[in-house]
Design an enzyme around this catalytic site. Structure first.
Site, PDB file in Angstrom:
ATOM      1  N   THR A  69       0.776  -1.171   0.030  1.00  0.00           N
ATOM      2  CA  THR A  69       0.037   0.037  -0.146  1.00  0.00           C
ATOM      3  C   THR A  69       0.902   1.291  -0.149  1.00  0.00           C
ATOM      4  OG1 THR A  69      -1.671  -1.246   1.208  1.00  0.00           O
ATOM      5  CG2 THR A  69      -1.735   1.179   1.194  1.00  0.00           C
ATOM      6  N   CYS A  71      37.002   6.537   8.167  1.00  0.00           N
ATOM      7  CA  CYS A  71      37.899   6.492   9.342  1.00  0.00           C
ATOM      8  C   CYS A  71      37.165   5.201  10.478  1.00  0.00           C
ATOM      9  CB  CYS A  71      37.859   7.774  10.396  1.00  0.00           C
ATOM     10  SG  CYS A  71      38.980   7.105  11.908  1.00  0.00           S
TER      11      CYS A  71
END
Ligand code: PLP
Length: 380
Positions: A234, A321
């Site tokens: 939906t 990092c």
């Protein structure tokens, strides 16, 4: 808080929230229900589809709602195979992971064969290499309209010519371009084009895919047959209404980006004047007006991000990092940036809500921060 991370995500516009609210509280019907509430929800959904179509200069029935840019890209890359015996996919070396990692997964499963086209130091596609790699076995060429880290705008119309000359189809990832520069699916020659609401002041959780009329994709899952059977489930009407409203506003506010470009250029000028080791990444002119990707050679981008955050300024770093080990980002690697520049990369991305006062303040603070940070020695 000064928010200069609009390529990551944007604030939802007030008008968008206002337009969505009734679809949660009053017009909450299932858009496929026969009763009045369902019909009103359906009207809202289809109006939104039209608004998205207008932004892209596409037809109403060429727009399919999805959850995000990642899903739009995946629907094409996973779904095209059912139409063709061609198995080659050509991508650029600076595509978003939603394209790059998806095609690599498909290659691991032996469903496709991947060829990668490089970019030059300014981030521009190597069109000669594209001409060499696209051939009669190519099903899809996938190229982004604007690069998310550098903002570099690719010559997608030329890519379309190359792809179509060999009978291949073109997927344009326009997730970063939508709402910042005009998009016309016809001029671009796009067969498929992906956008994502949260990059242009709609909520997260809604995107759209343009599919040129007549082309078909296999659905990723089956069910109630919504979105013409492409994406069962939906439809999230309120989110779609938000996307449609954001698309309409984006079209009306495209001219604001001349002012945004001026702010961005003034920011870059000030930072470069104060910091001789700073260099702007990406082509000078063919770049999104809101994006500034700057390498601060000899510094770490993630440390600059943290210092700016302490000063109330949100930006992002290009290098990854992981547990203290710094790696240049994939886009900087693809552009052959020296490691000492690539590790010091920071992206500043503005929106139509960014003010001159914010930019002046951000430029001053950035200059102070980068001057105060100790230089690091990086081996190439
Ligand atoms: N494509 C590009 C160029 C992007 O920048 C992004 C998100 O950063 C995506 C696709 C993925 O979009 P989403 O977050 O809506 O899945």
């Amino acid at each position: 808080m000064i928010y200069l991370d609009n390529n990551a995500t944007t604030r939802v516009a007030d008008e968008v929230v206002d337009a969505m609210r009734p679809y949660y509280t009053e017009i909450f019907g299932n858009p496929h229900s026969a009763h009045t509430l369902g019909r009103r929800a359906h009207e809202g959904l289809e109006r939104a589809r039209g608004e998205v179509a207008n932004l892209l200069n596409a037809a109403h029935d060429e727009i399919f709602f999805t959850s995000c840019g990642t899903e739009s890209n995946a629907l094409v890359l996973r779904g095209f195979g059912s139409n063709t015996s061609r198995r080659k996919v050509v991508v650029s070396s600076v595509e978003h992971p939603s394209v790059n990692l998806m095609v690599r997964q498909l290659a691991d499963q032996r469903e496709v064969e991947v060829a990668t086209v490089g970019v030059d130091g300014a981030g521009r596609l190597d069109l000669d290499q594209m001409r060499e790699l696209v051939d009669e076995s190519t099903a899809i060429v996938a190229v982004m309209l604007a690069q998310n880290e550098t903002g570099v705008i690719h010559d997608v119309a030329s890519v379309a010519e190359i792809a179509h000359a060999k009978g291949a189809h073109l997927l344009v990832d326009a997730v970063q371009a939508a709402g910042k520069i005009p998009i016309d699916v016809g001029t671009l020659g796009a067969d498929f084009l992906s956008i994502s609401g949260h990059k242009f002041h709609a909520p997260k959780g809604i995107g759209a895919l343009f599919i040129r009329r007549g082309l078909k994709l296999a659905p990723m899952w089956r069910g109630g047959g919504q979105e013409s059977g492409l994406r069962s489930g939906t439809e999230p009407v309120a989110l779609a209404v938000g996307l449609g409203t954001a698309a309409r506003l984006a079209g009306a506010h495209l001219s604001d980006f001349a002012r945004v470009r001026e702010l961005r250029d003034a920011f870059e000028d000030q930072v470069k004047r104060a910091t001789p080791t700073a260099s702007v990444n990406g082509h000078g002119v063919k770049r999104l007006p809101n994006t500034s990707n700057i390498s601060f050679e000899g510094l770490y981008g993630d440390e600059i991000v943290l210092k700016l955050d302490e000063a109330g300024i949100c930006v992002s770093a290009g290098a990854a990092c992981h547990s203290g080990n710094r790696e240049p980002g994939a886009v900087m690697k693809a552009m052959h940036k020296p490691v000492a520049q690539a590790l010091g990369t920071v992206r500043f991305s503005l929106s139509r809500f960014t003010t001159k006062e914010e930019i002046d303040h951000a430029a001053n603070v950035t200059c102070d921060v980068v001057q105060a940070l100790p230089n690091v020695r990086v081996s190439s």
